[in-house]
Scaffold this motif. Structure first.
Motif, PDB file in Angstrom:
ATOM      1  N   ARG A 105     -10.320 -35.984  -3.818  1.00 39.10           N
ATOM      2  CA  ARG A 105     -10.417 -37.365  -3.254  1.00 39.10           C
ATOM      3  C   ARG A 105     -10.837 -36.757  -1.681  1.00 39.10           C
ATOM      4  NH1 ARG A 105      -5.495 -38.014  -5.814  1.00 39.10           N
ATOM      5  NH2 ARG A 105      -5.672 -39.537  -7.601  1.00 39.10           N
ATOM      6  N   LYS A 106     -11.784 -37.852  -1.116  1.00 39.29           N
ATOM      7  CA  LYS A 106     -12.328 -37.383   0.367  1.00 39.29           C
ATOM      8  C   LYS A 106     -12.305 -38.858   1.148  1.00 39.29           C
ATOM      9  CE  LYS A 106     -15.543 -34.338  -1.899  1.00 39.29           C
ATOM     10  NZ  LYS A 106     -16.868 -33.922  -2.149  1.00 39.29           N
ATOM     11  N   LEU A 107     -11.989 -38.545   2.301  1.00 37.45           N
ATOM     12  CA  LEU A 107     -12.053 -39.714   3.263  1.00 37.45           C
ATOM     13  C   LEU A 107     -12.710 -39.211   4.575  1.00 37.45           C
ATOM     14  CD1 LEU A 107     -11.019 -42.621   4.056  1.00 37.45           C
ATOM     15  CD2 LEU A 107      -9.251 -41.649   5.355  1.00 37.45           C
ATOM     16  N   THR A 108     -13.747 -39.871   5.007  1.00 33.74           N
ATOM     17  CA  THR A 108     -14.533 -39.439   6.495  1.00 33.74           C
ATOM     18  C   THR A 108     -14.074 -40.400   7.448  1.00 33.74           C
ATOM     19  OG1 THR A 108     -16.128 -38.436   5.007  1.00 33.74           O
ATOM     20  CG2 THR A 108     -16.645 -38.542   7.433  1.00 33.74           C
ATOM     21  N   VAL A 109     -13.858 -40.388   8.540  1.00 32.76           N
ATOM     22  CA  VAL A 109     -13.508 -41.161   9.645  1.00 32.76           C
ATOM     23  C   VAL A 109     -14.612 -40.649  10.705  1.00 32.76           C
ATOM     24  CG1 VAL A 109     -11.742 -41.674  11.512  1.00 32.76           C
ATOM     25  CG2 VAL A 109     -11.125 -40.946   9.357  1.00 32.76           C
ATOM     26  N   PHE A 110     -15.094 -41.798  11.116  1.00 34.74           N
ATOM     27  CA  PHE A 110     -16.248 -41.696  12.139  1.00 34.74           C
ATOM     28  C   PHE A 110     -15.902 -42.213  13.391  1.00 34.74           C
ATOM     29  CE2 PHE A 110     -18.218 -41.886   8.039  1.00 34.74           C
ATOM     30  CZ  PHE A 110     -19.235 -40.742   7.924  1.00 34.74           C
ATOM     31  N   PHE A 111     -16.298 -41.602  14.542  1.00 37.40           N
ATOM     32  CA  PHE A 111     -15.754 -42.209  15.699  1.00 37.40           C
ATOM     33  C   PHE A 111     -17.184 -42.247  16.668  1.00 37.40           C
ATOM     34  CE2 PHE A 111     -12.379 -39.331  14.368  1.00 37.40           C
ATOM     35  CZ  PHE A 111     -11.240 -40.030  14.774  1.00 37.40           C
ATOM     36  N   LYS A 112     -17.038 -43.187  17.642  1.00 44.18           N
ATOM     37  CA  LYS A 112     -18.022 -43.408  18.750  1.00 44.18           C
ATOM     38  C   LYS A 112     -17.362 -43.017  19.931  1.00 44.18           C
ATOM     39  CE  LYS A 112     -20.998 -46.490  16.625  1.00 44.18           C
ATOM     40  NZ  LYS A 112     -21.470 -47.954  16.738  1.00 44.18           N
ATOM     41  N   GLY A 113     -17.454 -41.881  20.560  1.00 44.47           N
ATOM     42  CA  GLY A 113     -16.976 -41.330  21.760  1.00 44.47           C
ATOM     43  C   GLY A 113     -15.312 -40.775  21.256  1.00 44.47           C
ATOM     44  N   ASP A 114     -14.525 -41.436  21.925  1.00 40.25           N
ATOM     45  CA  ASP A 114     -12.972 -41.022  21.530  1.00 40.25           C
ATOM     46  C   ASP A 114     -12.379 -41.972  20.687  1.00 40.25           C
ATOM     47  OD1 ASP A 114     -13.233 -38.283  22.544  1.00 40.25           O
ATOM     48  OD2 ASP A 114     -12.146 -39.339  24.273  1.00 40.25           O
ATOM     49  N   LEU A 115     -13.272 -43.236  20.249  1.00 44.21           N
ATOM     50  CA  LEU A 115     -12.560 -44.225  19.687  1.00 44.21           C
ATOM     51  C   LEU A 115     -13.079 -44.499  18.008  1.00 44.21           C
ATOM     52  CD1 LEU A 115     -12.606 -47.038  22.292  1.00 44.21           C
ATOM     53  CD2 LEU A 115     -10.996 -45.481  21.786  1.00 44.21           C
ATOM     54  N   MET A 116     -12.150 -44.893  17.198  1.00 45.13           N
ATOM     55  CA  MET A 116     -12.481 -44.827  15.631  1.00 45.13           C
ATOM     56  C   MET A 116     -13.417 -45.880  15.538  1.00 45.13           C
ATOM     57  SD  MET A 116     -10.287 -45.235  12.468  1.00 45.13           S
ATOM     58  CE  MET A 116     -10.835 -46.398  11.217  1.00 45.13           C
ATOM     59  N   ASP A 117     -14.528 -45.694  14.834  1.00 42.92           N
ATOM     60  CA  ASP A 117     -15.655 -46.520  14.735  1.00 42.92           C
ATOM     61  C   ASP A 117     -15.403 -47.098  13.054  1.00 42.92           C
ATOM     62  OD1 ASP A 117     -17.762 -48.268  14.646  1.00 42.92           O
ATOM     63  OD2 ASP A 117     -19.174 -46.751  13.522  1.00 42.92           O
ATOM     64  N   ARG A 118     -15.137 -46.413  11.933  1.00 47.85           N
ATOM     65  CA  ARG A 118     -14.936 -46.654  10.790  1.00 47.85           C
ATOM     66  C   ARG A 118     -14.556 -45.340   9.904  1.00 47.85           C
ATOM     67  NH1 ARG A 118     -20.106 -45.035  10.968  1.00 47.85           N
ATOM     68  NH2 ARG A 118     -21.269 -43.914   9.339  1.00 47.85           N
ATOM     69  N   ALA A 119     -14.123 -45.972   8.591  1.00 46.67           N
ATOM     70  CA  ALA A 119     -13.586 -44.858   7.844  1.00 46.67           C
ATOM     71  C   ALA A 119     -14.226 -44.912   6.314  1.00 46.67           C
ATOM     72  CB  ALA A 119     -12.154 -44.838   7.531  1.00 46.67           C
ATOM     73  N   GLU A 120     -14.946 -43.995   5.647  1.00 38.46           N
ATOM     74  CA  GLU A 120     -15.469 -44.216   4.448  1.00 38.46           C
ATOM     75  C   GLU A 120     -14.915 -43.120   3.522  1.00 38.46           C
ATOM     76  OE1 GLU A 120     -19.547 -43.529   4.950  1.00 38.46           O
ATOM     77  OE2 GLU A 120     -20.076 -45.399   6.065  1.00 38.46           O
ATOM     78  N   GLY A 121     -14.774 -43.375   2.252  1.00 33.33           N
ATOM     79  CA  GLY A 121     -14.315 -42.367   1.199  1.00 33.33           C
ATOM     80  C   GLY A 121     -14.058 -43.136  -0.087  1.00 33.33           C
ATOM     81  N   ASP A 122     -13.331 -42.260  -0.719  1.00 32.23           N
ATOM     82  CA  ASP A 122     -12.872 -42.864  -2.249  1.00 32.23           C
ATOM     83  C   ASP A 122     -11.745 -43.769  -2.026  1.00 32.23           C
ATOM     84  OD1 ASP A 122     -14.651 -40.602  -3.129  1.00 32.23           O
ATOM     85  OD2 ASP A 122     -13.192 -39.239  -3.146  1.00 32.23           O
ATOM     86  N   ASP A 123     -11.558 -44.357  -3.234  1.00 34.63           N
ATOM     87  CA  ASP A 123     -10.383 -45.152  -3.369  1.00 34.63           C
ATOM     88  C   ASP A 123      -9.066 -44.455  -3.539  1.00 34.63           C
ATOM     89  OD1 ASP A 123     -11.817 -47.932  -3.171  1.00 34.63           O
ATOM     90  OD2 ASP A 123     -11.770 -47.600  -5.305  1.00 34.63           O
ATOM     91  N   MET A 124      -8.189 -44.432  -2.689  1.00 37.10           N
ATOM     92  CA  MET A 124      -6.750 -43.811  -2.341  1.00 37.10           C
ATOM     93  C   MET A 124      -5.890 -44.384  -3.271  1.00 37.10           C
ATOM     94  SD  MET A 124      -7.950 -41.196  -0.751  1.00 37.10           S
ATOM     95  CE  MET A 124      -9.385 -40.574   0.365  1.00 37.10           C
ATOM     96  N   PRO A 125      -5.132 -43.663  -3.868  1.00 35.23           N
ATOM     97  CA  PRO A 125      -3.934 -44.199  -4.534  1.00 35.23           C
ATOM     98  C   PRO A 125      -2.975 -44.613  -3.673  1.00 35.23           C
ATOM     99  CG  PRO A 125      -4.020 -42.035  -5.112  1.00 35.23           C
ATOM    100  CD  PRO A 125      -5.215 -41.954  -4.233  1.00 35.23           C
ATOM    101  N   SER A 126      -1.879 -45.533  -4.002  1.00 35.66           N
ATOM    102  CA  SER A 126      -0.586 -45.782  -3.120  1.00 35.66           C
ATOM    103  C   SER A 126       0.183 -44.527  -3.013  1.00 35.66           C
ATOM    104  CB  SER A 126      -0.148 -47.032  -3.418  1.00 35.66           C
ATOM    105  OG  SER A 126       0.667 -46.885  -4.883  1.00 35.66           O
ATOM    106  N   GLU A 127       1.236 -44.211  -2.453  1.00 37.87           N
ATOM    107  CA  GLU A 127       2.187 -43.312  -2.532  1.00 37.87           C
ATOM    108  C   GLU A 127       2.946 -43.253  -4.057  1.00 37.87           C
ATOM    109  OE1 GLU A 127       4.901 -43.241   0.830  1.00 37.87           O
ATOM    110  OE2 GLU A 127       2.978 -42.822   2.480  1.00 37.87           O
ATOM    111  N   THR A 128       3.390 -44.460  -4.165  1.00 36.90           N
ATOM    112  CA  THR A 128       4.047 -44.701  -5.455  1.00 36.90           C
ATOM    113  C   THR A 128       3.228 -44.254  -6.775  1.00 36.90           C
ATOM    114  OG1 THR A 128       5.161 -46.493  -4.434  1.00 36.90           O
ATOM    115  CG2 THR A 128       5.055 -46.139  -6.783  1.00 36.90           C
ATOM    116  N   GLU A 129       1.870 -44.764  -6.547  1.00 32.23           N
ATOM    117  CA  GLU A 129       0.865 -44.313  -7.978  1.00 32.23           C
ATOM    118  C   GLU A 129       0.867 -42.707  -7.883  1.00 32.23           C
ATOM    119  OE1 GLU A 129      -1.703 -48.180  -7.778  1.00 32.23           O
ATOM    120  OE2 GLU A 129      -2.506 -46.510  -6.664  1.00 32.23           O
ATOM    121  N   PHE A 130       0.545 -42.113  -6.666  1.00 27.92           N
ATOM    122  CA  PHE A 130       0.456 -40.511  -6.551  1.00 27.92           C
ATOM    123  C   PHE A 130       1.554 -39.842  -7.237  1.00 27.92           C
ATOM    124  CE2 PHE A 130       0.692 -36.703  -4.276  1.00 27.92           C
ATOM    125  CZ  PHE A 130      -0.405 -36.047  -4.884  1.00 27.92           C
TER     126      PHE A 130
END
Length: 184
Positions: A105-130
């Motif tokens: 599973r992969k998740l990429t978090v993008f920033f503009k400067g020091d602030l988060m812009d967006r996050a892209e990646g796979d569908d993540m399971p909930s903690e219970t599902e995992f």
């Protein structure tokens, strides 16, 4: 050579041949038994877990405009952060279990400067599902409750908010005082 000597030599030779045949027969039965035991007994194979597990609850907590420290507090330290791509953090999680396909599973978090812009990646399971998926291999595993009850939360006092505390974290200083006093 006398008849008695030839007879005793023949008996000794016959005994050696019989002993050899018995030993060879014993070896094959021991080999067969060890093969049967090896077929039953399997060596333990460890699960290989690498990276940061990110749950769907953690992804839902991310909001555009969050600072890098806030993102780090929610997701943890990124597995990959590159000097050449300082505007993004990569969170990669792999789980390799014997006899099962590799989970990645992969998740990429993008920033503009020091602030988060967006996050892209796979569908993540909930903690219970995992947690439930970890127990599938070994049979029925009871999944523990992953939410605290009000009684459990009441045992821990809420942190006091002081009036002087700033609402947002201040950025770290960009220059630091010297470590040693200047020489005179």
């Amino acid at each position: 050579m006398s008849v008695q000597a030839r007879c005793s030599t023949r008996v000794a030779l016959t005994l050696m041949i019989c002993a050899s045949m018995i030993a060879l027969a014993g070896c094959s039965s021991v080999q067969g038994a060890s093969d049967r035991i090896a077929g039953i007994v399997k060596p333990y194979r460890v699960d290989v877990v690498q990276g940061n597990f990110v749950s769907s609850e953690q992804v839902a907590a991310l909001q555009p405009g969050m600072g890098r420290q806030q993102v780090r507090e929610i997701l943890g330290t990124p597995l990959v952060s590159s000097l050449f791509h300082a505007d993004r953090w990569e969170y990669v999680f792999t789980l390799k279990r014997p006899g099962e396909p590799l989970q990645t599973r992969k998740l990429t978090v993008f920033f503009k400067g020091d602030l988060m812009d967006r996050a892209e990646g796979d569908d993540m399971p909930s903690e219970t599902e995992f947690v439930a998926s970890l127990g599938k291999r070994s049979g029925s595993v009871k999944v523990p409750a992953l939410e605290a009850t009000p009684e459990q939360l009441a045992r821990f006092p809420a942190p006091a908010q002081s009036a002087a505390a700033p609402a947002a974290l201040e950025p770290a200083p960009t220059s630091y005082p010297p470590l040693e006093a200047p020489m005179r």
